[in-house]
Write a protein that holds these residues in place. Structure first.
Motif, PDB file in Angstrom:
ATOM      1  N   LEU A  46     -25.898 -34.063   8.018  1.00  0.00           N
ATOM      2  CA  LEU A  46     -26.292 -34.975   8.941  1.00  0.00           C
ATOM      3  C   LEU A  46     -25.078 -34.621  10.134  1.00  0.00           C
ATOM      4  O   LEU A  46     -25.153 -35.609  11.040  1.00  0.00           O
ATOM      5  CB  LEU A  46     -26.198 -36.402   8.698  1.00  0.00           C
ATOM      6  CG  LEU A  46     -27.366 -36.568   7.618  1.00  0.00           C
ATOM      7  CD1 LEU A  46     -27.201 -38.152   7.233  1.00  0.00           C
ATOM      8  CD2 LEU A  46     -28.970 -36.394   8.303  1.00  0.00           C
ATOM      9  N   THR A  47     -24.167 -34.116   9.901  1.00  0.00           N
ATOM     10  CA  THR A  47     -23.276 -33.575  10.946  1.00  0.00           C
ATOM     11  C   THR A  47     -23.614 -32.856  12.167  1.00  0.00           C
ATOM     12  O   THR A  47     -24.118 -31.528  11.709  1.00  0.00           O
ATOM     13  CB  THR A  47     -22.015 -33.231  10.389  1.00  0.00           C
ATOM     14  OG1 THR A  47     -21.246 -34.343   9.479  1.00  0.00           O
ATOM     15  CG2 THR A  47     -20.807 -32.863  11.551  1.00  0.00           C
ATOM     16  N   HIS A  48     -23.912 -33.389  13.198  1.00  0.00           N
ATOM     17  CA  HIS A  48     -24.359 -32.245  14.331  1.00  0.00           C
ATOM     18  C   HIS A  48     -23.338 -32.150  15.305  1.00  0.00           C
ATOM     19  O   HIS A  48     -22.828 -33.088  16.020  1.00  0.00           O
ATOM     20  CB  HIS A  48     -25.619 -33.004  14.864  1.00  0.00           C
ATOM     21  CG  HIS A  48     -26.644 -32.207  15.959  1.00  0.00           C
ATOM     22  ND1 HIS A  48     -27.488 -32.868  16.694  1.00  0.00           N
ATOM     23  CD2 HIS A  48     -26.351 -30.757  16.217  1.00  0.00           C
ATOM     24  CE1 HIS A  48     -28.015 -31.942  17.145  1.00  0.00           C
ATOM     25  NE2 HIS A  48     -27.334 -30.899  17.179  1.00  0.00           N
ATOM     26  N   VAL A  49     -23.194 -30.888  15.941  1.00  0.00           N
ATOM     27  CA  VAL A  49     -22.257 -30.528  16.809  1.00  0.00           C
ATOM     28  C   VAL A  49     -22.668 -29.494  17.785  1.00  0.00           C
ATOM     29  O   VAL A  49     -23.482 -28.648  17.467  1.00  0.00           O
ATOM     30  CB  VAL A  49     -21.108 -29.798  16.206  1.00  0.00           C
ATOM     31  CG1 VAL A  49     -19.869 -29.326  17.329  1.00  0.00           C
ATOM     32  CG2 VAL A  49     -20.216 -30.932  15.342  1.00  0.00           C
ATOM     33  N   LEU A  50     -22.358 -29.770  19.001  1.00  0.00           N
ATOM     34  CA  LEU A  50     -23.058 -28.707  20.241  1.00  0.00           C
ATOM     35  C   LEU A  50     -21.822 -28.121  20.710  1.00  0.00           C
ATOM     36  O   LEU A  50     -20.767 -28.878  21.375  1.00  0.00           O
ATOM     37  CB  LEU A  50     -23.951 -29.553  21.168  1.00  0.00           C
ATOM     38  CG  LEU A  50     -24.248 -28.641  22.554  1.00  0.00           C
ATOM     39  CD1 LEU A  50     -25.045 -27.528  22.029  1.00  0.00           C
ATOM     40  CD2 LEU A  50     -24.969 -29.600  23.460  1.00  0.00           C
ATOM     41  N   VAL A  51     -21.452 -26.947  21.105  1.00  0.00           N
ATOM     42  CA  VAL A  51     -20.311 -26.025  21.777  1.00  0.00           C
ATOM     43  C   VAL A  51     -21.034 -25.292  22.784  1.00  0.00           C
ATOM     44  O   VAL A  51     -22.125 -24.387  22.591  1.00  0.00           O
ATOM     45  CB  VAL A  51     -19.560 -25.540  20.926  1.00  0.00           C
ATOM     46  CG1 VAL A  51     -18.544 -24.834  21.543  1.00  0.00           C
ATOM     47  CG2 VAL A  51     -18.972 -26.308  19.790  1.00  0.00           C
ATOM     48  N   THR A  52     -20.354 -25.747  23.954  1.00  0.00           N
ATOM     49  CA  THR A  52     -20.832 -24.891  25.338  1.00  0.00           C
ATOM     50  C   THR A  52     -19.464 -23.932  25.568  1.00  0.00           C
ATOM     51  O   THR A  52     -18.576 -24.516  25.598  1.00  0.00           O
ATOM     52  CB  THR A  52     -21.366 -25.623  26.405  1.00  0.00           C
ATOM     53  OG1 THR A  52     -20.579 -26.505  26.537  1.00  0.00           O
ATOM     54  CG2 THR A  52     -22.764 -25.866  26.041  1.00  0.00           C
TER      55      THR A  52
END
Length: 260
Positions: A46-52
Motif C-alpha cells: 500500500l506504499t505508493h511513491v512517484l519520482v520525477t
C-alpha cells in the motif's frame, strides 16, 4: 524487549497473509509524466511513491555549480492524505530533510555525475501513500526514474526493509510491523553486490543484524529482476511506437538497460 503485538499467527503468517520472508506486491509504472525527462511510480503493497527526474540541465545558481560533476538535487514531499494521521508536513520538516539527504547520499556514488560538469539533476520524490517501507520505495522509484531519464549509472540501486520479530527475521515491513520491531533498510547494487546504504532507526542485536542483512541482500536481487523487467517492457513499448512512425525520438527513448 519483546513485541507488543502478535505479528505472526499460529501458522506463521503475517497480518496480510505473507510469510516472514515474502515481499509485498511490487508494481512499476514508467509512463511519461508532464515535462519530466524520466518518471517512475512504484508501489510496495500500500506504499505508493512517484519520482520525477529533470536533467541533467544547467545549474540554476552558482552556489549549486560544481566544475567537475553534476549536482544531485533531491526534494521530497509527503502528501497530507498519505497516512492515517493526516498531518501536513512542510518541506522544512526534519524527517523529510533527512530522508531527502539519505536518498542523495545513496545515489551520489552510483550516478555518473562526472559526465555532466557544471550541471544539476533534479529528483522530485512524492509520497502518495505510506504503509511501511517508505525509504525502500523512494530509493527503488528513484532508480527507475533515473534509468527512465537516460541518466548513466554504474548499476541499479535496489532497497529492502527488514526487521526481527522475537527471533524471526521479516522482510518488507508494513507500518504496523515497522512500528513494533527493530528494523533496517539496506540498499544494494546487485551487479557488484556493493551496499550503498544501511540505515537503522532502532537498535538491533548484532547476531540478528547479520541474518537480516543477508536476507535483505538476497531480496534486493529479486526486486532487481522485477525492475529490469519493467524497464525492458517499457523500452519495447517505446521502440514499437517509434517503429510505427510516431514522431522523432525524445529523451525518454534513451533509457539505459543493464542486461548483465
Amino acid at each position: 524487549m519483546g513485541s507488543r503485538v502478535d505479528l505472526l499467527n499460529h501458522a506463521g503468517y503475517r497480518e496480510d497473509g505473507r510469510t516472514q520472508h515474502e515481499l509485498r506486491d511490487f508494481t512499476v509504472d514508467l509512463s511519461k509524466h508532464g515535462h519530466a525527462d524520466g518518471a517512475a511510480a512504484v508501489t510496495h503493497g500500500l506504499t505508493h511513491v512517484l519520482v520525477t527526474v529533470f536533467g541533467p540541465r544547467e545549474a540554476k545558481s552558482r552556489a549549486q555549480t560544481m566544475h567537475d560533476r553534476a549536482n544531485l538535487n533531491v526534494e521530497l514531499t509527503i502528501a497530507a492524505f498519505s497516512a492515517g494521521e493526516r498531518r501536513k508536513r512542510s518541506r522544512g520538516d526534519k524527517r523529510i530533510l533527512e530522508m531527502a539527504a539519505t536518498i542523495k547520499s545513496t545515489f551520489e556514488p552510483v550516478v555518473q555525475t562526472n559526465l555532466y560538469p557544471r550541471s544539476q539533476i533534479d529528483i522530485f520524490v512524492q509520497v502518495l501513500q505510506q504503509d511501511g517501507g517508505l525509504l525502500q520505495a523512494c530509493i527503488n522509484a528513484t532508480t527507475l526514474a533515473l534509468v527512465n531519464a537516460g541518466v548513466p549509472m554504474l548499476d541499479f540501486v535496489c532497497a529492502v526493509t527488514g526487521g526481527v520479530y522475537s527471533t524471526s527475521p521479516m522482510l518488507d515491513l508494513t507500518l504496523l510491523e515497522e512500528n513494533d520491531v527493530p528494523n533496517v533498510t539496506v540498499a544494494v547494487m546487485p551487479k557488484t553486490g556493493k551496499v550503498t546504504l544501511v540505515t537503522m532507526e532502532t537498535r538491533l542485536h548484532v547476531d540478528r543484524f547479520e541474518e537480516i542483512f543477508r536476507l535483505a541482500c538476497a531480496a534486493a536481487k529479486v526486486l532487481h529482476k522485477e525492475m529490469k523487467d519493467a524497464v525492458r517492457h517499457r523500452t519495447a513499448e517505446l521502440v514499437s511506437a517509434m517503429g510505427a512512425g510516431h514522431g522523432a525520438p525524445d529523451r525518454e527513448n534513451t533509457m539505459i538497460m543493464d542486461e548483465s
